[in-house]
Write a protein that holds these residues in place. Structure first.
Motif, PDB file in Angstrom:
ATOM      1  N   UNK A  11     -60.438 -98.166  22.081  1.00 26.75           N
ATOM      2  CA  UNK A  11     -60.286 -98.310  20.635  1.00 26.75           C
ATOM      3  C   UNK A  11     -60.666 -99.738  20.224  1.00 26.75           C
ATOM      4  N   UNK A  12     -60.463-100.057  18.948  1.00 21.56           N
ATOM      5  CA  UNK A  12     -60.885-101.363  18.426  1.00 21.56           C
ATOM      6  C   UNK A  12     -60.117-102.523  19.029  1.00 21.56           C
ATOM      7  N   UNK A 182     -47.339-107.575  23.037  1.00 25.27           N
ATOM      8  CA  UNK A 182     -47.687-106.170  22.763  1.00 25.27           C
ATOM      9  C   UNK A 182     -48.880-106.035  21.818  1.00 25.27           C
ATOM     10  N   UNK A 183     -49.876-106.907  21.991  1.00 23.88           N
ATOM     11  CA  UNK A 183     -51.007-106.946  21.057  1.00 23.88           C
ATOM     12  C   UNK A 183     -51.728-105.597  21.007  1.00 23.88           C
ATOM     13  N   UNK A 184     -52.067-105.052  22.177  1.00 23.06           N
ATOM     14  CA  UNK A 184     -52.784-103.784  22.195  1.00 23.06           C
ATOM     15  C   UNK A 184     -51.947-102.622  21.698  1.00 23.06           C
ATOM     16  N   UNK A 185     -50.668-102.582  22.108  1.00 18.20           N
ATOM     17  CA  UNK A 185     -49.790-101.480  21.698  1.00 18.20           C
ATOM     18  C   UNK A 185     -49.581-101.477  20.187  1.00 18.20           C
ATOM     19  N   UNK A 188     -52.668-100.273  18.534  1.00 19.48           N
ATOM     20  CA  UNK A 188     -52.807 -98.820  18.667  1.00 19.48           C
ATOM     21  C   UNK A 188     -51.943 -98.089  17.657  1.00 19.48           C
ATOM     22  N   UNK A 189     -50.726 -98.615  17.420  1.00 15.93           N
ATOM     23  CA  UNK A 189     -49.841 -97.997  16.419  1.00 15.93           C
ATOM     24  C   UNK A 189     -50.450 -98.086  15.022  1.00 15.93           C
ATOM     25  N   UNK A 190     -50.990 -99.248  14.704  1.00 13.65           N
ATOM     26  CA  UNK A 190     -51.531 -99.444  13.364  1.00 13.65           C
ATOM     27  C   UNK A 190     -52.783 -98.609  13.108  1.00 13.65           C
ATOM     28  N   UNK A 196     -49.035 -89.662  15.851  1.00 22.08           N
ATOM     29  CA  UNK A 196     -47.604 -89.940  15.659  1.00 22.08           C
ATOM     30  C   UNK A 196     -46.708 -88.939  16.375  1.00 22.08           C
ATOM     31  N   UNK A 197     -47.137 -87.690  16.458  1.00 25.41           N
ATOM     32  CA  UNK A 197     -46.289 -86.640  17.018  1.00 25.41           C
ATOM     33  C   UNK A 197     -46.483 -86.435  18.520  1.00 25.41           C
TER      34      UNK A 197
END
Length: 208
Positions: A11-12, A182-185, A188-190, A196-197
């Motif tokens: 991902x980005x 937790x930069x990558x995590x 990924x959330x954003x 989400x599920x």
């Protein structure tokens, strides 16, 4: 690249996802997660022919730095052993450092020649070994979890090759830069890299 039925995407934020390419049973994919970085140092500056300053990436208690032995890994050439002699305070008392910095003295006969700010350093630790069923290794957090996730993924691939039912879509998700916040995590959330599920199995090797 050796597994035609596995797809690797990023991902980005530099996080990596491994997934099998065949069709699966309905439902959200299950993600097994681990991070790819480990507490370590980056060369911050070179002070003289035998002294360098290293910036630490990660969260480790201060007691572990006093007189600790480290190994500097230049981009080219052999690794160089050194000893931490002191912590380097910010030049500006109001400055908030992203990473703690430490002055190191290279072993006798070794030189800082050729070292650059792109080089890294690690704790100087014994090699990995197994005793009484317990693995001791220089980089368990989170290398052990990454290895466990990949091993489980290989088991799923083997089951498919042996004709077992495909079952759920289980993916491996590796995040980057966990040790500095937790930069990558968070990225990924954003950016919704993981739905989400989707159920998540988070592998972690710290005391918590």
């Amino acid at each position: 690249s050796q597994r035609e039925d596995v797809t690797l995407t990023s991902d980005a934020h530099g996080n990596l996802t491994l997934r099998r390419t065949e069709p699966f049973a309905p439902g959200e994919p299950v993600y097994v997660t681990a991070h790819l970085d480990h507490p370590g140092f980056a060369v911050d500056s070179i002070e003289d022919a035998s002294t360098a300053v290293l910036a630490f990436r990660g969260g480790v208690m201060e007691d572990y730095f006093k007189g600790a032995r480290v190994q500097i890994h230049p981009e080219t050439g052999a690794s160089r052993a050194a000893t931490i002699v002191e912590r380097v305070d910010p030049s500006d008392a109001t400055e908030q450092e992203l990473c703690k910095r430490y002055r190191v003295q290279l072993d006798d006969g070794l030189s800082t020649d050729g070292l650059t700010a792109s080089d890294i350093a690690t704790w100087l630790l014994p090699p990995s070994f197994i005793e009484d069923g317990l693995l001791s290794a220089p980089a368990c957090d989170d290398l052990a979890a990454a290895a466990a996730a990949l091993s489980a993924f290989d088991v799923l691939l083997d089951q498919k090759h042996q004709g077992h039912a495909v079952g759920r879509d289980v993916r491996v998700f590796f995040t980057r830069a966990e040790e500095i916040g937790f930069v990558g995590a968070i990225g990924a959330c954003r950016s919704k890299t993981i739905p989400d599920s989707a159920p998540i199995i988070a592998l972690e090797n710290s005391r918590a």
